[in-house]
Design an enzyme around this catalytic site. Structure first.
Site, PDB file in Angstrom:
ATOM      1  N   GLY A 357       0.811  -1.448   0.109  1.00  0.00           N
ATOM      2  CA  GLY A 357      -0.086  -0.527   0.282  1.00  0.00           C
ATOM      3  C   GLY A 357       0.947   0.980   0.231  1.00  0.00           C
ATOM      4  N   CYS A 384       5.820  -5.784   0.718  1.00  0.00           N
ATOM      5  CA  CYS A 384       5.688  -4.348   0.178  1.00  0.00           C
ATOM      6  C   CYS A 384       5.683  -3.315   1.383  1.00  0.00           C
ATOM      7  CB  CYS A 384       5.280  -4.041  -0.678  1.00  0.00           C
ATOM      8  SG  CYS A 384       6.791  -2.917  -1.556  1.00  0.00           S
ATOM      9  N   GLY A 386       3.992  -3.355   3.665  1.00  0.00           N
ATOM     10  CA  GLY A 386       3.529  -5.151   4.902  1.00  0.00           C
ATOM     11  C   GLY A 386       4.975  -5.002   5.761  1.00  0.00           C
ATOM     12  N   HIS A 510       7.164  -8.157  -5.064  1.00  0.00           N
ATOM     13  CA  HIS A 510       5.134  -8.309  -4.543  1.00  0.00           C
ATOM     14  C   HIS A 510       5.902 -10.010  -4.948  1.00  0.00           C
ATOM     15  CE1 HIS A 510       3.384  -4.483  -4.086  1.00  0.00           C
ATOM     16  NE2 HIS A 510       4.411  -3.971  -4.601  1.00  0.00           N
ATOM     17  N   GLU A 512       3.472 -12.597  -5.313  1.00  0.00           N
ATOM     18  CA  GLU A 512       1.719 -12.628  -6.361  1.00  0.00           C
ATOM     19  C   GLU A 512       1.726 -12.473  -6.944  1.00  0.00           C
ATOM     20  OE1 GLU A 512       2.880  -9.372  -3.982  1.00  0.00           O
ATOM     21  OE2 GLU A 512       1.822  -7.879  -4.751  1.00  0.00           O
TER      22      GLU A 512
END
Ligand code: GLN
Length: 537
Positions: A357, A384, A386, A510, A512
């Site tokens: 974010g 990131c 997080g 990232h 994901e």
């Protein structure tokens, strides 16, 4: 004119959100399974240069490619289905088209001519489409036109398609997606919106070759006949596209409808062998018959719009299948988390993921979530922002640096444990300062990350401005938060782990974005495995 690359254009009518991206990805999957090389391109009719500056509430997640392009989330589906990386060329917006035409105009490349939508904008669109067909890199290029036919902003794209249909007569087809709504009061499926939508395309000079009809009920023979007759397509080119349980069912449903066969027929290509979908089917089989369940909390500030975390939730599905587990995601709003409700909100979870974010909204809830996971030894995965929250939390509560923060939020923090690199500081233009795309990372043997990847050298995609501040590295290491992945060129910290914890991993990149059906991401697989172990404690 002949051209060895074939082009399939996918347009949409009646309404948005019909799932053009999934249909395009499913078609490409079927063609790939027959031995063809295919790629998918998305043309977005908005004026932004790319979705990088868009708020996720506007357009969902911003997907990032290896070459650092910030793109539409549909590219994520393309990669997850095909297991082939995409690039900047796979996503083009109106903003980018105009930017490039205007730059050419400024350089005098139009030799004093008046620059117009037709031919200059349409030529630029056609060039972008054909860029992927160059050098015969792909047998088939599938180009998805964003938006709905009839929108003012889509007009130049449909015009470019019309021109290409004439220029490459035997090498182009149009697949048009429409909606066949069910009217409960009449107890009937209605074909009129489809007829109107095809009329609209015809007014623009484009006759679709294949119609994909989204419907909640079966399209029976008489309806198929009716649609074929009124829309000038052959009966076998009316494809039923029923709502599916999972997006991963769609290739199988499209195969049953013979979408791939009709496409190949119309393109004059041989059907080759029948599609080899063994692995795909076994993935679906395991997806539908999980042996266990795990509960993961996803802590983020955009949880009202789940598309904001599309790649993360798909990576959970892939990693779940790898572990023969159903991953139940509890969406937790970081803005609503505080020290009084944290136990109630997070108890019973087998794993906690703190999401990426930007900005300060919801940050304290994210830090609280990290603290809960660290103290209660719940498997933790920080991505990131997080990961940055994990570093801040550790600094505040273990190192005792109460004021520790990221300079993104507190510029004058006494302990800027996350900060901007010196070289970045004087670039102020938004969008220009980010570390974007693939960077290498060297892993420490013996770490959880190394265990997951089972190799020392990896490459992962980034999208961030701020970094772990290496000035504090020694303090962190001494207290047990260790860097286990570093960029070999710059020494930037890419992964941190906490030693005395069952599974606590923070990644600056990232992961994901690289998880696919064929290659579930190792860190997600390991995180879900740790969550299963936690669940069975
Ligand atoms: N806002 C943070 C940064 O720019 C993290 C970005 C992210 O989570 N993608 O560094």
């Amino acid at each position: 004119m002949s051209n060895s690359t074939k082009y399939v254009f996918v347009t949409g009518g009646v309404t948005s959100s019909l799932g053009k991206g999934i249909i395009s990805a499913s078609l490409a999957k079927l063609l790939q399974a027959r031995g063809y090389t295919a790629t998918i391109q998305k043309l977005d009719p908005y004026i932004n240069i790319d979705p990088g500056t868009l708020n996720p509430y506007e357009h969902g997640e911003c997907f990032v490619t290896d070459d650092g392009a910030e793109t539409d989330l549909d590219l994520g589906h393309y990669e997850r289905f095909l297991n082939v990386p995409t690039s900047q060329a796979n996503n083009v917006t109106t903003g980018r088209i105009y930017q490039s035409v205007i730059e050419k105009e400024r350089r005098g490349e139009f030799l004093g001519k008046t620059v117009q939508v037709i031919p200059h904008i349409t030529d630029e669109i056609k060039d972008r489409i054909q860029l992927l067909g160059k050098n015969n890199q792909y047998d088939i290029v599938i180009t998805e036109i964003g938006g709905t036919v009839g929108d003012i902003e889509s007009l130049p794209y449909v015009e470019a398609v019309r021109q290409m249909m004439w220029e490459f007569e035997n090498d182009c087809i149009v697949v048009h997606l429409t909606l066949v709504p069910y009217l409960a009061a009449a107890g009937e499926l209605k074909t009129k919106p489809t007829q109107h939508s095809v009329k609209q395309l015809l007014e623009l000079g484009v006759q679709p070759d294949i119609l994909c009809c989204r419907t909640e009920h079966e399209l029976d023979l008489s309806l198929r006949k009716k649609i074929a007759k009124f829309c000038n397509v052959s009966m076998n080119a009316v494809i039923e596209s029923r709502d599916a349980q999972s997006i991963y069912d769609v290739p199988i449903l499209m195969q049953a409808e013979e979408l791939d066969k009709v496409v190949l027929e119309k393109l004059g290509l041989s059907s080759k062998s029948s599609p080899n979908l063994e692995n795909w089917k076994s993935f679906l089989e395991r997806l539908k018959n999980p042996k266990r369940e795990v509960n993961i909390g996803l802590v983020g500030k955009y949880v009202e719009l789940k598309d904001s975390y599309k790649s993360i939730s798909e990576a959970f599905i892939h990693a779940g299948v790898s572990n023969e587990a159903r991953v139940n995601v509890k969406w937790i709003h970081s803005e609503k988390l505080n020290s009084t409700n944290i136990d109630a909100e997070l108890s019973g979870l087998d794993g906690i993921l703190v999401a990426p974010g930007f900005g300060s909204r919801g940050i304290s809830g994210k830090i609280e979530a990290v603290r809960y996971a660290r103290v209660n030894k719940v498997p933790f995965f920080g991505i990131c922002l997080g990961m940055q929250c994990a570093v801040i939390e550790f600094a505040r509560h273990v190192l005792g640096y109460t004021d520790a923060h990221t300079t993104e939020i507190a510029e004058d923090s006494k302990y800027p444990v996350i900060s901007m690199m010196e070289e970045q500081k004087n670039i102020s233009n938004m969008g220009g300062t980010m570390r974007l795309g693939a960077y290498r990372c060297q892993l420490k043997p013996g770490s959880k990350a190394f265990e997951a990847y089972n190799t020392e050298k990896i490459s992962e995609r980034h999208r961030h401005r701020y970094e772990f501040n290496n000035e504090y590295l020694k303090d962190f290491e001494a207290a047990g938060l260790v860097p286990v992945g570093k960029n070999p060129e710059t020494g930037l910290v890419e992964i941190v782990e906490i030693k005395d914890h069952p599974w606590f991993v923070g990644a600056q990149f990232h992961p994901e974005y690289k998880s696919t059906v064929a290659n579930p991401h190792p860190l997600f697989v390991a995180f879900i495995k740790a969550a299963i172990d936690h669940n069975t404690l």
